[in-house]
Design a protein around this motif. Structure first.
Motif, PDB file in Angstrom:
ATOM      1  N   SER A  95     -29.456  28.118  26.773  1.00 44.34           N
ATOM      2  CA  SER A  95     -28.513  28.507  25.814  1.00 44.34           C
ATOM      3  C   SER A  95     -28.479  27.808  24.527  1.00 44.34           C
ATOM      4  O   SER A  95     -27.966  28.323  23.325  1.00 44.34           O
ATOM      5  N   ILE A  96     -28.726  26.470  24.693  1.00 41.20           N
ATOM      6  CA  ILE A  96     -28.361  25.648  23.553  1.00 41.20           C
ATOM      7  C   ILE A  96     -29.529  26.028  22.246  1.00 41.20           C
ATOM      8  O   ILE A  96     -29.194  26.030  21.261  1.00 41.20           O
ATOM      9  N   PHE A  97     -30.726  26.600  22.860  1.00 40.18           N
ATOM     10  CA  PHE A  97     -31.760  26.870  21.678  1.00 40.18           C
ATOM     11  C   PHE A  97     -31.125  28.208  20.797  1.00 40.18           C
ATOM     12  O   PHE A  97     -31.346  28.217  19.847  1.00 40.18           O
ATOM     13  N   ILE A  98     -30.352  28.988  21.706  1.00 39.32           N
ATOM     14  CA  ILE A  98     -29.745  30.086  20.972  1.00 39.32           C
ATOM     15  C   ILE A  98     -29.000  29.742  19.870  1.00 39.32           C
ATOM     16  O   ILE A  98     -28.693  30.370  18.869  1.00 39.32           O
ATOM     17  N   ALA A  99     -27.813  28.891  20.519  1.00 41.26           N
ATOM     18  CA  ALA A  99     -26.792  28.126  19.572  1.00 41.26           C
ATOM     19  C   ALA A  99     -27.331  27.343  18.409  1.00 41.26           C
ATOM     20  O   ALA A  99     -26.721  27.725  17.218  1.00 41.26           O
ATOM     21  N   VAL A 100     -28.550  26.679  18.625  1.00 44.53           N
ATOM     22  CA  VAL A 100     -29.098  26.044  17.536  1.00 44.53           C
ATOM     23  C   VAL A 100     -29.760  26.955  16.261  1.00 44.53           C
ATOM     24  O   VAL A 100     -29.315  26.844  15.076  1.00 44.53           O
ATOM     25  N   LEU A 101     -30.239  28.044  16.663  1.00 38.66           N
ATOM     26  CA  LEU A 101     -30.548  28.995  16.031  1.00 38.66           C
ATOM     27  C   LEU A 101     -29.722  29.640  15.217  1.00 38.66           C
ATOM     28  O   LEU A 101     -29.702  29.769  13.770  1.00 38.66           O
ATOM     29  N   PHE A 102     -28.559  29.937  15.795  1.00 42.65           N
ATOM     30  CA  PHE A 102     -27.439  30.804  15.047  1.00 42.65           C
ATOM     31  C   PHE A 102     -26.812  29.725  14.319  1.00 42.65           C
ATOM     32  O   PHE A 102     -26.198  29.805  13.151  1.00 42.65           O
ATOM     33  N   GLY A 103     -26.656  28.464  14.733  1.00 38.48           N
ATOM     34  CA  GLY A 103     -25.981  27.448  13.875  1.00 38.48           C
ATOM     35  C   GLY A 103     -26.913  27.046  12.514  1.00 38.48           C
ATOM     36  O   GLY A 103     -26.145  27.132  11.689  1.00 38.48           O
ATOM     37  N   GLN A 104     -28.234  27.136  12.716  1.00 34.43           N
ATOM     38  CA  GLN A 104     -29.103  27.182  11.442  1.00 34.43           C
ATOM     39  C   GLN A 104     -28.718  28.122  10.435  1.00 34.43           C
ATOM     40  O   GLN A 104     -28.549  27.980   9.298  1.00 34.43           O
ATOM     41  N   VAL A 105     -28.702  29.342  10.997  1.00 37.31           N
ATOM     42  CA  VAL A 105     -28.516  30.569  10.045  1.00 37.31           C
ATOM     43  C   VAL A 105     -27.166  30.403   9.398  1.00 37.31           C
ATOM     44  O   VAL A 105     -27.016  30.434   8.426  1.00 37.31           O
ATOM     45  N   GLU A 106     -26.177  30.176  10.211  1.00 35.52           N
ATOM     46  CA  GLU A 106     -24.711  30.073   9.565  1.00 35.52           C
ATOM     47  C   GLU A 106     -24.597  28.804   8.709  1.00 35.52           C
ATOM     48  O   GLU A 106     -23.995  29.048   8.025  1.00 35.52           O
ATOM     49  N   ALA A 107     -25.309  27.685   9.053  1.00 37.22           N
ATOM     50  CA  ALA A 107     -25.063  26.691   8.302  1.00 37.22           C
ATOM     51  C   ALA A 107     -25.677  27.120   6.771  1.00 37.22           C
ATOM     52  O   ALA A 107     -25.135  26.654   5.890  1.00 37.22           O
ATOM     53  N   GLY A 108     -26.826  27.645   6.777  1.00 38.67           N
ATOM     54  CA  GLY A 108     -27.572  28.103   5.721  1.00 38.67           C
ATOM     55  C   GLY A 108     -26.609  28.992   4.841  1.00 38.67           C
ATOM     56  O   GLY A 108     -26.505  28.899   3.611  1.00 38.67           O
ATOM     57  N   LEU A 109     -25.819  29.968   5.355  1.00 35.91           N
ATOM     58  CA  LEU A 109     -25.043  30.865   4.908  1.00 35.91           C
ATOM     59  C   LEU A 109     -23.680  30.180   4.397  1.00 35.91           C
ATOM     60  O   LEU A 109     -22.998  31.024   3.415  1.00 35.91           O
ATOM     61  N   SER A 110     -23.380  28.978   4.674  1.00 35.69           N
ATOM     62  CA  SER A 110     -22.068  28.493   4.411  1.00 35.69           C
ATOM     63  C   SER A 110     -21.966  27.911   3.211  1.00 35.69           C
ATOM     64  O   SER A 110     -20.815  27.591   2.802  1.00 35.69           O
ATOM     65  N   GLU A 111     -23.127  27.658   2.580  1.00 29.54           N
ATOM     66  CA  GLU A 111     -22.982  27.290   1.126  1.00 29.54           C
ATOM     67  C   GLU A 111     -22.114  25.772   1.191  1.00 29.54           C
ATOM     68  O   GLU A 111     -21.034  25.903   0.506  1.00 29.54           O
ATOM     69  N   PRO A 112     -22.423  24.862   2.087  1.00 29.70           N
ATOM     70  CA  PRO A 112     -21.504  23.732   2.071  1.00 29.70           C
ATOM     71  C   PRO A 112     -21.236  23.192   0.592  1.00 29.70           C
ATOM     72  O   PRO A 112     -22.332  22.589  -0.075  1.00 29.70           O
TER      73      PRO A 112
END
Length: 166
Positions: free
Chosen positions: A63-80
């Motif tokens: 599951s952690i690999f799925i979490a990291v994948l979505f984390g990367q996508v959502e971090a990129g879209l967050s425009e920090p």
């Protein structure tokens, strides 16, 4: 090319809400419960708890690999914005590191389980405690990104779109 992508909503996501926290909470629970079962199994000398610990660790690793994948996508879209970047960078680096660390620990656990499913070495239990500490720190960083910096919250997304945050 970008016209084929779905539009971003008021959370700056192409889907209704963040998926990363949903998946990552599953990983957190599985890791911590697995370590708890291993320690309790060692203290009570109950090998059935080792089996519970093993399967929790195994599914957490998947599951952690799925979490990291979505984390990367959502971090990129967050425009920090500038204040959030440091915490997001550490959170990202630790997320990738935890996926490798967890995979290594699970492989080690598989070898231990193959040789003797009735006991666990104290070194493995110690590594489990260290893994739990890393998970708690990662949770702290993730909470900070949401509750302090407000990434993917509507007010922060609006402020970023309006140019109020850089």
């Amino acid at each position: 090319m970008f016209e084929y992508l779905p539009p971003l909503n008021d959370h700056n996501l192409p889907y209704p809400d963040t998926i990363h926290p949903i998946v990552v909470h599953f990983v957190i629970a599985m890791v911590l419960f697995g370590v708890f079962c291993d320690i309790l199994g060692s203290l009570t000398r109950n090998p059935r708890l080792f089996e519970v610990g093993w399967w929790n660790l195994f599914f957490a690793t998947l599951s952690i690999f799925i979490a990291v994948l979505f984390g990367q996508v959502e971090a990129g879209l967050s425009e920090p914005y500038a204040a959030a970047r440091s915490a997001l960078n550490i959170h990202t680096l630790l997320g990738w590191s935890l996926s490798a660390i967890l995979a290594g620990i699970t492989a080690w656990r598989f070898i231990i389980r193959s040789r003797d499913p009735q006991t666990l070495p104290k070194a493995f239990l110690g590594v489990g405690v260290l893994l739990s500490a890393l998970v708690f720190y990662q949770v702290y960083l993730g909470d900070k990104l949401v509750w302090v910096y407000g990434l993917h919250t509507v007010p922060v997304v609006e402020a970023i779109r309006d140019g109020a945050l850089r």
